[in-house]
Design a protein around this motif. Structure first.
Motif, PDB file in Angstrom:
ATOM      1  N   ASN A 182       0.809  -1.217   0.056  1.00 11.78           N
ATOM      2  CA  ASN A 182      -0.071   0.054   0.061  1.00 11.78           C
ATOM      3  C   ASN A 182       0.920   1.164  -0.057  1.00 11.78           C
ATOM      4  OD1 ASN A 182      -2.520   1.098  -0.113  1.00 11.78           O
ATOM      5  ND2 ASN A 182      -2.730   1.371   2.013  1.00 11.78           N
ATOM      6  N   TYR A 183       2.001   1.333  -0.932  1.00 12.41           N
ATOM      7  CA  TYR A 183       2.763   2.423  -1.270  1.00 12.41           C
ATOM      8  C   TYR A 183       2.543   3.053  -2.518  1.00 12.41           C
ATOM      9  CZ  TYR A 183       5.360   0.865   3.088  1.00 12.41           C
ATOM     10  OH  TYR A 183       5.987   0.087   4.314  1.00 12.41           O
ATOM     11  N   GLU A 184       1.272   2.856  -3.163  1.00  9.29           N
ATOM     12  CA  GLU A 184       1.585   3.132  -4.427  1.00  9.29           C
ATOM     13  C   GLU A 184       1.629   4.596  -4.701  1.00  9.29           C
ATOM     14  OE1 GLU A 184      -0.969   1.093  -2.913  1.00  9.29           O
ATOM     15  OE2 GLU A 184      -2.260   0.339  -4.262  1.00  9.29           O
ATOM     16  N   PRO A 185       2.434   5.164  -5.765  1.00 11.20           N
ATOM     17  CA  PRO A 185       2.439   6.387  -6.055  1.00 11.20           C
ATOM     18  C   PRO A 185       1.421   6.378  -7.231  1.00 11.20           C
ATOM     19  CG  PRO A 185       4.129   4.931  -7.392  1.00 11.20           C
ATOM     20  CD  PRO A 185       3.434   4.093  -6.296  1.00 11.20           C
ATOM     21  N   HIS A 186       1.241   7.455  -8.038  1.00  9.48           N
ATOM     22  CA  HIS A 186       0.497   7.258  -9.240  1.00  9.48           C
ATOM     23  C   HIS A 186       1.067   6.623 -10.350  1.00  9.48           C
ATOM     24  CE1 HIS A 186      -1.294  10.947  -7.140  1.00  9.48           C
ATOM     25  NE2 HIS A 186      -2.310  10.629  -7.677  1.00  9.48           N
TER      26      HIS A 186
ATOM     27  N   THR B 111      14.253   1.376 -19.838  1.00 12.90           N
ATOM     28  CA  THR B 111      13.244   0.811 -20.938  1.00 12.90           C
ATOM     29  C   THR B 111      12.188   1.761 -21.480  1.00 12.90           C
ATOM     30  OG1 THR B 111      11.721  -0.085 -19.490  1.00 12.90           O
ATOM     31  CG2 THR B 111      13.631  -1.395 -20.116  1.00 12.90           C
ATOM     32  N   ASP B 112      11.978   3.057 -20.929  1.00 10.95           N
ATOM     33  CA  ASP B 112      10.759   4.041 -21.197  1.00 10.95           C
ATOM     34  C   ASP B 112       9.374   3.325 -20.619  1.00 10.95           C
ATOM     35  OD1 ASP B 112      10.165   6.709 -21.788  1.00 10.95           O
ATOM     36  OD2 ASP B 112       9.588   5.951 -23.674  1.00 10.95           O
ATOM     37  N   ARG B 113       9.385   2.412 -19.969  1.00 12.13           N
ATOM     38  CA  ARG B 113       8.205   1.664 -19.680  1.00 12.13           C
ATOM     39  C   ARG B 113       7.573   2.496 -18.661  1.00 12.13           C
ATOM     40  NH1 ARG B 113       6.131  -3.883 -18.293  1.00 12.13           N
ATOM     41  NH2 ARG B 113       3.898  -3.396 -18.315  1.00 12.13           N
ATOM     42  N   LEU B 114       6.049   2.792 -18.762  1.00 13.23           N
ATOM     43  CA  LEU B 114       5.471   3.745 -18.079  1.00 13.23           C
ATOM     44  C   LEU B 114       4.374   2.940 -17.451  1.00 13.23           C
ATOM     45  CD1 LEU B 114       4.996   6.800 -17.059  1.00 13.23           C
ATOM     46  CD2 LEU B 114       3.713   7.035 -19.155  1.00 13.23           C
ATOM     47  N   GLY B 115       3.871   3.048 -16.373  1.00 10.19           N
ATOM     48  CA  GLY B 115       2.559   2.766 -15.848  1.00 10.19           C
ATOM     49  C   GLY B 115       1.902   3.337 -14.918  1.00 10.19           C
ATOM     50  N   GLN B 116       0.620   3.215 -14.600  1.00  8.87           N
ATOM     51  CA  GLN B 116      -0.038   4.120 -13.778  1.00  8.87           C
ATOM     52  C   GLN B 116      -1.041   3.244 -12.787  1.00  8.87           C
ATOM     53  OE1 GLN B 116      -2.234   7.144 -16.051  1.00  8.87           O
ATOM     54  NE2 GLN B 116      -3.067   7.993 -13.913  1.00  8.87           N
ATOM     55  N   PHE B 117      -0.923   3.756 -11.402  1.00 12.30           N
ATOM     56  CA  PHE B 117      -1.765   2.881 -10.500  1.00 12.30           C
ATOM     57  C   PHE B 117      -3.382   3.291 -10.297  1.00 12.30           C
ATOM     58  CE2 PHE B 117       2.572   2.166  -9.230  1.00 12.30           C
ATOM     59  CZ  PHE B 117       2.577   0.733  -8.985  1.00 12.30           C
ATOM     60  N   GLY B 118      -3.160   4.959 -10.435  1.00 17.59           N
ATOM     61  CA  GLY B 118      -4.487   5.605 -10.007  1.00 17.59           C
ATOM     62  C   GLY B 118      -4.859   6.667 -10.783  1.00 17.59           C
ATOM     63  N   PRO B 119      -5.911   7.476 -10.668  1.00 18.65           N
ATOM     64  CA  PRO B 119      -6.116   8.612 -11.444  1.00 18.65           C
ATOM     65  C   PRO B 119      -5.480   9.752 -10.838  1.00 18.65           C
ATOM     66  CG  PRO B 119      -7.912   7.842  -9.931  1.00 18.65           C
ATOM     67  CD  PRO B 119      -7.310   6.898  -9.987  1.00 18.65           C
ATOM     68  N   LEU B 120      -4.928  10.627 -11.464  1.00 23.14           N
ATOM     69  CA  LEU B 120      -4.022  11.544 -11.228  1.00 23.14           C
ATOM     70  C   LEU B 120      -4.681  12.736 -10.374  1.00 23.14           C
ATOM     71  CD1 LEU B 120      -1.904  12.311 -14.470  1.00 23.14           C
ATOM     72  CD2 LEU B 120      -1.364  10.577 -12.489  1.00 23.14           C
ATOM     73  N   ASN B 121      -5.907  12.841 -10.522  1.00 26.84           N
ATOM     74  CA  ASN B 121      -6.866  13.941  -9.710  1.00 26.84           C
ATOM     75  C   ASN B 121      -6.947  13.599  -8.354  1.00 26.84           C
ATOM     76  OD1 ASN B 121      -8.634  11.872 -10.657  1.00 26.84           O
ATOM     77  ND2 ASN B 121     -10.365  13.302 -10.981  1.00 26.84           N
ATOM     78  N   LYS B 122      -6.765  12.206  -8.014  1.00 25.28           N
ATOM     79  CA  LYS B 122      -6.761  11.553  -6.502  1.00 25.28           C
ATOM     80  C   LYS B 122      -5.534  11.409  -5.840  1.00 25.28           C
ATOM     81  CE  LYS B 122     -11.375  11.144  -7.160  1.00 25.28           C
ATOM     82  NZ  LYS B 122     -12.324  12.045  -6.258  1.00 25.28           N
TER      83      LYS B 122
ATOM     84  N   ILE C 213       1.180  14.656  -7.984  1.00 24.57           N
ATOM     85  CA  ILE C 213       1.279  13.638  -9.026  1.00 24.57           C
ATOM     86  C   ILE C 213       2.657  12.885  -8.540  1.00 24.57           C
ATOM     87  CG2 ILE C 213       1.761  12.858 -11.137  1.00 24.57           C
ATOM     88  CD1 ILE C 213      -0.060  15.062 -12.054  1.00 24.57           C
ATOM     89  N   GLN C 214       2.745  11.751  -8.034  1.00 20.44           N
ATOM     90  CA  GLN C 214       3.920  11.082  -7.610  1.00 20.44           C
ATOM     91  C   GLN C 214       4.300  10.068  -8.589  1.00 20.44           C
ATOM     92  OE1 GLN C 214       4.034  10.606  -3.322  1.00 20.44           O
ATOM     93  NE2 GLN C 214       1.979  11.205  -3.095  1.00 20.44           N
ATOM     94  N   ILE C 215       5.539  10.217  -8.785  1.00 17.51           N
ATOM     95  CA  ILE C 215       6.320   9.321  -9.638  1.00 17.51           C
ATOM     96  C   ILE C 215       7.483   8.531  -9.093  1.00 17.51           C
ATOM     97  CG2 ILE C 215       7.697   9.126 -11.975  1.00 17.51           C
ATOM     98  CD1 ILE C 215       5.941  12.491 -10.965  1.00 17.51           C
ATOM     99  N   GLU C 216       7.472   7.025  -9.130  1.00 12.61           N
ATOM    100  CA  GLU C 216       8.548   6.308  -8.679  1.00 12.61           C
ATOM    101  C   GLU C 216       9.263   5.997  -9.763  1.00 12.61           C
ATOM    102  OE1 GLU C 216       9.537   5.250  -5.760  1.00 12.61           O
ATOM    103  OE2 GLU C 216       8.157   5.364  -4.262  1.00 12.61           O
TER     104      GLU C 216
END
Length: 222
Positions: free
Chosen positions: A58-62, A69-80, A101-104
Protein backbone atom coordinates in the motif's frame (compact mmCIF):
# COMPACT_ATOMS: atom_id res chain seq x y z
CA UNK A 1 -8.66 20.00 -15.70
CA UNK A 2 -5.65 18.03 -16.84
CA UNK A 3 -5.14 14.43 -17.90
CA UNK A 4 -6.46 11.91 -15.42
CA UNK A 5 -5.26 8.77 -17.20
CA UNK A 6 -2.19 8.80 -19.43
CA UNK A 7 -3.06 6.89 -22.63
CA UNK A 8 0.52 5.70 -23.11
CA UNK A 9 0.73 4.17 -19.61
CA UNK A 10 0.00 0.55 -18.73
CA UNK A 11 -2.72 0.21 -16.08
CA UNK A 12 -1.34 -1.34 -12.91
CA UNK A 13 -3.67 -3.15 -10.53
CA UNK A 14 -7.40 -2.46 -10.71
CA UNK A 15 -7.03 1.28 -11.33
CA UNK A 16 -7.81 2.23 -7.74
CA UNK A 17 -5.26 3.01 -5.03
CA UNK A 18 -6.51 1.69 -1.68
CA UNK A 19 -7.20 4.58 0.68
CA UNK A 20 -6.96 7.16 -2.11
CA UNK A 21 -9.36 10.07 -2.13
CA UNK A 22 -9.99 13.70 -2.99
CA UNK A 23 -7.40 16.37 -2.34
CA UNK A 24 -7.60 18.32 0.96
CA UNK A 25 -6.57 21.66 -0.54
CA UNK A 26 -7.65 21.74 -4.19
CA UNK A 27 -7.34 25.53 -4.15
CA UNK A 28 -3.58 25.27 -3.55
CA UNK A 29 -1.10 25.02 -6.44
CA UNK A 30 -0.48 21.67 -8.18
CA UNK A 31 2.76 19.75 -7.74
CA UNK A 32 4.66 16.61 -8.73
CA UNK A 33 6.94 14.55 -6.47
CA UNK A 34 9.82 12.38 -7.70
CA UNK A 35 10.84 9.18 -5.88
CA UNK A 36 13.21 6.31 -6.61
CA UNK A 37 12.38 2.68 -5.86
CA UNK A 38 15.95 1.69 -4.84
CA UNK A 39 15.60 -1.57 -6.75
CA UNK A 40 16.50 -3.10 -10.09
CA UNK A 41 15.19 -2.01 -13.47
CA UNK A 42 15.43 -2.76 -17.18
CA UNK A 43 13.23 -5.83 -17.48
CA UNK A 44 9.58 -6.82 -17.55
CA UNK A 45 10.08 -8.95 -14.44
CA UNK A 46 11.59 -6.04 -12.50
CA UNK A 47 8.79 -3.70 -13.57
CA UNK A 48 5.98 -6.07 -12.61
CA UNK A 49 7.75 -7.14 -9.43
CA UNK A 50 8.14 -3.54 -8.30
CA UNK A 51 4.51 -2.77 -9.10
CA UNK A 52 3.36 -5.83 -7.14
CA UNK A 53 5.51 -4.87 -4.14
CA UNK A 54 4.14 -1.32 -4.02
CA UNK A 55 0.56 -2.56 -4.24
CA UNK A 56 1.06 -5.29 -1.64
CA UNK A 57 2.47 -2.78 0.85
CA UNK A 58 0.00 0.00 0.00
CA UNK A 59 2.79 2.41 -1.02
CA UNK A 60 1.43 3.17 -4.46
CA UNK A 61 2.41 6.38 -6.20
CA UNK A 62 0.45 7.42 -9.27
CA UNK A 63 3.18 6.46 -11.72
CA UNK A 64 5.91 3.82 -12.09
CA UNK A 65 8.60 4.60 -14.66
CA UNK A 66 11.60 2.57 -15.84
CA UNK A 67 14.31 4.96 -17.11
CA UNK A 68 16.18 2.18 -18.93
CA UNK A 69 13.26 0.94 -21.03
CA UNK A 70 10.94 4.00 -21.04
CA UNK A 71 8.19 1.75 -19.64
CA UNK A 72 5.37 3.72 -18.01
CA UNK A 73 2.65 2.41 -15.69
CA UNK A 74 -0.18 4.08 -13.79
CA UNK A 75 -1.78 2.87 -10.55
CA UNK A 76 -4.59 5.38 -10.12
CA UNK A 77 -6.15 8.61 -11.42
CA UNK A 78 -3.98 11.72 -11.24
CA UNK A 79 -6.75 13.82 -9.71
CA UNK A 80 -6.88 11.65 -6.57
CA UNK A 81 -4.29 11.14 -3.84
CA UNK A 82 -1.48 8.56 -3.87
CA UNK A 83 0.16 6.77 -0.92
CA UNK A 84 3.92 7.35 -1.21
CA UNK A 85 4.42 10.15 1.36
CA UNK A 86 4.36 10.40 5.16
CA UNK A 87 2.18 13.13 6.68
CA UNK A 88 3.71 16.26 8.17
CA UNK A 89 1.79 16.40 11.42
CA UNK A 90 -1.78 17.34 10.57
CA UNK A 91 -0.84 18.12 6.96
CA UNK A 92 -1.70 15.19 4.72
CA UNK A 93 1.11 15.59 2.24
CA UNK A 94 -0.37 13.08 -0.20
CA UNK A 95 -3.45 15.30 -0.48
CA UNK A 96 -1.84 18.73 -0.75
CA UNK A 97 -2.69 20.96 -3.69
CA UNK A 98 -4.92 20.71 -6.73
CA UNK A 99 -3.00 17.54 -7.55
CA UNK A 100 0.08 15.89 -6.06
CA UNK A 101 1.31 13.62 -8.84
CA UNK A 102 3.83 11.11 -7.48
CA UNK A 103 6.30 9.27 -9.68
CA UNK A 104 8.41 6.30 -8.61
CA UNK A 105 11.40 5.97 -10.91
CA UNK A 106 13.02 2.53 -10.99
CA UNK A 107 16.48 3.67 -9.94
CA UNK A 108 18.66 4.27 -6.90
CA UNK A 109 19.19 7.64 -5.27
CA UNK A 110 22.92 7.00 -5.05
CA UNK A 111 23.22 6.82 -8.85
CA UNK A 112 21.36 9.67 -10.53
CA UNK A 113 19.13 8.10 -13.16
CA UNK A 114 19.47 11.14 -15.44
CA UNK A 115 23.06 10.08 -16.08
CA UNK A 116 22.20 6.77 -17.74
CA UNK A 117 18.55 6.83 -18.72
CA UNK A 118 16.85 6.52 -22.09
CA UNK A 119 13.83 8.84 -22.00
CA UNK A 120 11.50 8.38 -24.92
CA UNK A 121 7.93 8.98 -25.98
CA UNK A 122 6.51 7.58 -22.74
CA UNK A 123 8.53 9.97 -20.61
CA UNK A 124 7.42 12.82 -22.85
CA UNK A 125 3.83 11.64 -22.30
CA UNK A 126 4.37 11.70 -18.55
CA UNK A 127 5.58 15.28 -18.59
CA UNK A 128 2.78 16.23 -20.94
CA UNK A 129 0.28 14.94 -18.36
CA UNK A 130 2.08 16.73 -15.52
CA UNK A 131 2.06 20.03 -17.40
CA UNK A 132 -1.59 19.60 -18.33
CA UNK A 133 -2.43 20.34 -14.68
CA UNK A 134 -0.54 23.64 -14.76
CA UNK A 135 2.46 22.33 -12.80
CA UNK A 136 5.29 24.75 -13.66
CA UNK A 137 8.81 23.66 -14.63
CA UNK A 138 10.18 24.87 -11.29
CA UNK A 139 11.67 23.35 -8.14
CA UNK A 140 10.29 25.58 -5.35
CA UNK A 141 12.09 23.92 -2.43
CA UNK A 142 15.51 24.37 -4.03
CA UNK A 143 18.20 21.75 -4.27
CA UNK A 144 17.74 18.04 -3.86
CA UNK A 145 19.62 15.91 -1.35
CA UNK A 146 23.02 14.82 -2.63
CA UNK A 147 23.62 11.93 -0.22
CA UNK A 148 21.96 9.84 2.49
CA UNK A 149 23.28 12.15 5.22
CA UNK A 150 22.42 15.36 3.39
CA UNK A 151 19.70 17.43 5.05
CA UNK A 152 17.82 18.94 2.12
CA UNK A 153 15.30 21.77 2.68
CA UNK A 154 11.75 20.74 3.60
CA UNK A 155 9.93 24.02 4.30
CA UNK A 156 6.24 23.45 5.10
CA UNK A 157 5.23 26.94 3.97
CA UNK A 158 6.77 26.32 0.54
CA UNK A 159 5.15 22.90 0.26
CA UNK A 160 1.71 24.30 1.02
CA UNK A 161 1.88 27.38 -1.19
CA UNK A 162 4.20 26.75 -4.16
CA UNK A 163 3.46 24.63 -7.19
CA UNK A 164 6.13 22.81 -9.17
CA UNK A 165 8.39 19.78 -8.89
CA UNK A 166 9.69 18.36 -5.61
CA UNK A 167 12.00 15.53 -4.71
CA UNK A 168 10.88 13.18 -1.94
CA UNK A 169 13.74 14.77 -0.01
CA UNK A 170 11.95 18.16 -0.20
CA UNK A 171 8.64 17.09 1.35
CA UNK A 172 8.07 18.07 5.00
CA UNK A 173 7.49 15.21 7.41
CA UNK A 174 9.52 12.79 5.28
CA UNK A 175 13.07 11.55 5.86
CA UNK A 176 14.00 9.88 2.53
CA UNK A 177 16.69 11.45 0.34
CA UNK A 178 15.50 10.18 -3.02
CA UNK A 179 15.61 10.81 -5.94
CA UNK A 180 19.21 11.86 -5.29
CA UNK A 181 21.34 14.29 -7.29
CA UNK A 182 19.42 14.08 -10.56
CA UNK A 183 19.90 16.67 -13.29
CA UNK A 184 16.70 18.69 -12.87
CA UNK A 185 17.23 20.64 -16.09
CA UNK A 186 17.74 17.48 -18.13
CA UNK A 187 14.70 15.88 -16.49
CA UNK A 188 12.33 18.60 -17.68
CA UNK A 189 14.04 19.08 -21.03
CA UNK A 190 13.51 15.41 -21.89
CA UNK A 191 9.80 16.04 -22.05
CA UNK A 192 10.03 18.80 -24.63
CA UNK A 193 8.08 18.32 -27.80
CA UNK A 194 10.32 16.77 -30.46
CA UNK A 195 11.30 18.96 -33.37
CA UNK A 196 9.35 17.99 -36.43
CA UNK A 197 11.38 17.62 -39.63
CA UNK A 198 10.36 20.10 -42.32
CA UNK A 199 7.78 18.83 -44.74
CA UNK A 200 9.15 18.26 -48.23
CA UNK A 201 8.08 20.84 -50.77
CA UNK A 202 5.72 19.21 -53.24
CA UNK A 203 6.92 19.36 -56.85
CA UNK A 204 5.40 22.02 -59.06
CA UNK A 205 2.71 20.35 -61.14
CA UNK A 206 3.48 20.17 -64.83
CA UNK A 207 0.45 21.12 -66.93
CA UNK A 208 -0.92 18.32 -69.06
CA UNK A 209 -0.31 18.72 -72.81
CA UNK A 210 -3.13 20.47 -74.58
CA UNK A 211 -5.45 18.08 -76.39
CA UNK A 212 -5.71 18.54 -80.14
CA UNK A 213 -8.27 16.91 -82.34
CA UNK A 214 -6.71 14.69 -85.01
CA UNK A 215 -7.15 15.79 -88.61
CA UNK A 216 -9.98 14.24 -90.55
CA UNK A 217 -8.78 11.89 -93.26
CA UNK A 218 -10.68 11.23 -96.43
CA UNK A 219 -11.36 7.64 -97.16
CA UNK A 220 -9.23 6.34 -99.98
CA UNK A 221 -10.94 4.07 -102.39
CA UNK A 222 -9.33 0.78 -103.15
Amino acid sequence: MGEIWIPEATRLGDGNIAGSGSMDTPGNPPRAVWHTTEGSSGSEAAFQGTADYLMANNYEPHILYDPRTDRLGQFGPLNKSAKALVNAGSTRTNRTGLVCIQIEVMAKAGTAFTGCWKPGKNFAALLRAIRSWGIPDEWPAGRLAQSYSDDSPRPLSVWLNRGGHYGHSNVPGNDHWDPGAIDRVALLAAGAAPTQPPKPTPPTPVPAPRYRRPRAYRAIGL
